[in-house]
Design a protein around this motif. Sequence first.
Motif, PDB file in Angstrom:
ATOM      1  N   ARG A  67      46.605  36.491 -36.098  1.00 24.59           N
ATOM      2  CA  ARG A  67      45.714  36.762 -37.224  1.00 24.59           C
ATOM      3  C   ARG A  67      46.290  37.860 -38.120  1.00 24.59           C
ATOM      4  O   ARG A  67      46.176  37.789 -39.347  1.00 24.59           O
ATOM      5  CB  ARG A  67      44.323  37.175 -36.724  1.00 24.59           C
ATOM      6  N   ALA A  68      46.910  38.854 -37.520  1.00 17.87           N
ATOM      7  CA  ALA A  68      47.539  39.917 -38.309  1.00 17.87           C
ATOM      8  C   ALA A  68      48.711  39.361 -39.123  1.00 17.87           C
ATOM      9  O   ALA A  68      48.914  39.718 -40.292  1.00 17.87           O
ATOM     10  CB  ALA A  68      48.019  41.039 -37.394  1.00 17.87           C
ATOM     11  N   VAL A 106      55.048  40.832 -36.963  1.00 14.43           N
ATOM     12  CA  VAL A 106      53.707  41.402 -36.859  1.00 14.43           C
ATOM     13  C   VAL A 106      52.837  40.536 -35.947  1.00 14.43           C
ATOM     14  O   VAL A 106      52.077  41.038 -35.113  1.00 14.43           O
ATOM     15  CB  VAL A 106      53.063  41.540 -38.256  1.00 14.43           C
ATOM     16  N   ALA A 107      52.959  39.223 -36.092  1.00 14.21           N
ATOM     17  CA  ALA A 107      52.194  38.312 -35.237  1.00 14.21           C
ATOM     18  C   ALA A 107      52.577  38.479 -33.777  1.00 14.21           C
ATOM     19  O   ALA A 107      51.722  38.382 -32.884  1.00 14.21           O
ATOM     20  CB  ALA A 107      52.426  36.869 -35.682  1.00 14.21           C
ATOM     21  N   ASP A 123      51.027  42.187 -32.982  1.00  8.74           N
ATOM     22  CA  ASP A 123      49.596  42.436 -33.205  1.00  8.74           C
ATOM     23  C   ASP A 123      48.736  41.174 -33.168  1.00  8.74           C
ATOM     24  O   ASP A 123      47.529  41.254 -33.403  1.00  8.74           O
ATOM     25  CB  ASP A 123      49.386  43.119 -34.561  1.00  8.74           C
ATOM     26  N   ALA A 131      47.319  37.357 -42.085  1.00 11.10           N
ATOM     27  CA  ALA A 131      46.828  38.232 -43.151  1.00 11.10           C
ATOM     28  C   ALA A 131      47.978  38.703 -44.035  1.00 11.10           C
ATOM     29  O   ALA A 131      47.852  38.771 -45.269  1.00 11.10           O
ATOM     30  CB  ALA A 131      46.096  39.436 -42.545  1.00 11.10           C
TER      31      ALA A 131
END
Length: 403
Positions: free
Chosen positions: A337-338, A330-331, A334, A341
Amino acid sequence: MSGPEPVEDLLRRTAPQVLGVLVRRYGDFAAAEDAVQEALIAAADHWPRDGVPEHPHAWLIRTATRKLVDEHRAAAARRRREEATALEPPAAPVPDTDDTLRLLVLCCHPVLTPASAIALTLRAVGGLTTAEIAAAFLVPEPTMGTRISRAKAKVAEAGARFALPEPAERGRRVQSVLRVLYVMSTEAHTSSGGAGLHRVDLAAEAIRLTRLLRVSLPDDPEVTGLLALMLLTDARRPARTGKDGELIPLAEQDRARWDATAIAEGMRLVIEARQAGVVGEYQLLASIAAVHDAAPTAEATDWAQIRSLYELLERLTDNPVVTLNRAVAVAMTDGPRAGLALLDEVAPKLTGHHRLDAVRAHLLEEAGEPAAAARHYAAAAARAVNLPEQQYLTKRAARLRAV
């Protein structure tokens, strides 16, 4: 023309077949396994000096049976003559009977811990001596001997039979076998102890045993997927460490050093597993490894596809470590920060796991927070048990503190 098969390879290949004959003939797995081990040791001593006999299987069965007879005689002297007559086998060649699947199912019985199942599998199916297994796991030989003895006793107490489970139970038991082989492979990939990052011999044995399992279950897509995963992962081993044994992360590896032959075979197996039309855990893991191995550079990695595969795997397994890996993907798609999270969501399930701190440190570094990243690298290093991993994390922390 290739030369004669090395004695060590011949013994490992024939060990499960010889043990299978004795267990089917006499029914006592523990005693038969001890006898086969003694026969293997005798062969390793005599054959290099005297030459491999014309019928190696028959030689091993005859020698192991005599060891078994000697044990019976010591325990029950009154039955000497009867057992000597009943147990002595003919010297004729013994047909090759592949008992690998039966042995693997027996050694990977659900009553055993993964560590005990691996040890028993390496000895009974792999043909390794107790000393060799102890060396692979960096424990004293007496400790490993006790572990194996207890494992055999537990299997006996559970009433396990030397037979394939009923169809209704077979799938679950094969899954136990696959899990043990997978744990063996992951331990080989990143050792839980010692000074080395990986264990080459253990990795080779895990691949060899999975190949044997595939002979018994050629149409099982998860067996095929697991073998593909092992090959695709082990293909990177030459580039995972530097000249002094230091860890080199995937993004920095020299991909020219990867094993192209292993990658090609792994890719073929991934395609074959997909054609079965059934999605499983090991197929998905192999597919993820295939995406990494197919990329000519780290920058060319198809992270969107990896992210999708991890999403499927997460739904299938509900494993927090899978979520941890998905956070990296995901990092990459996206932004850090994504990924951070997602880490916050899964963190309660991975308390104390050094990889949680290591991934968080990496993503914080990518997000431009060097001080926080350094703290988490240091925390990960303090929990890591593998020395090269520990040293790598410590150096990352020190480098960021110096910024």
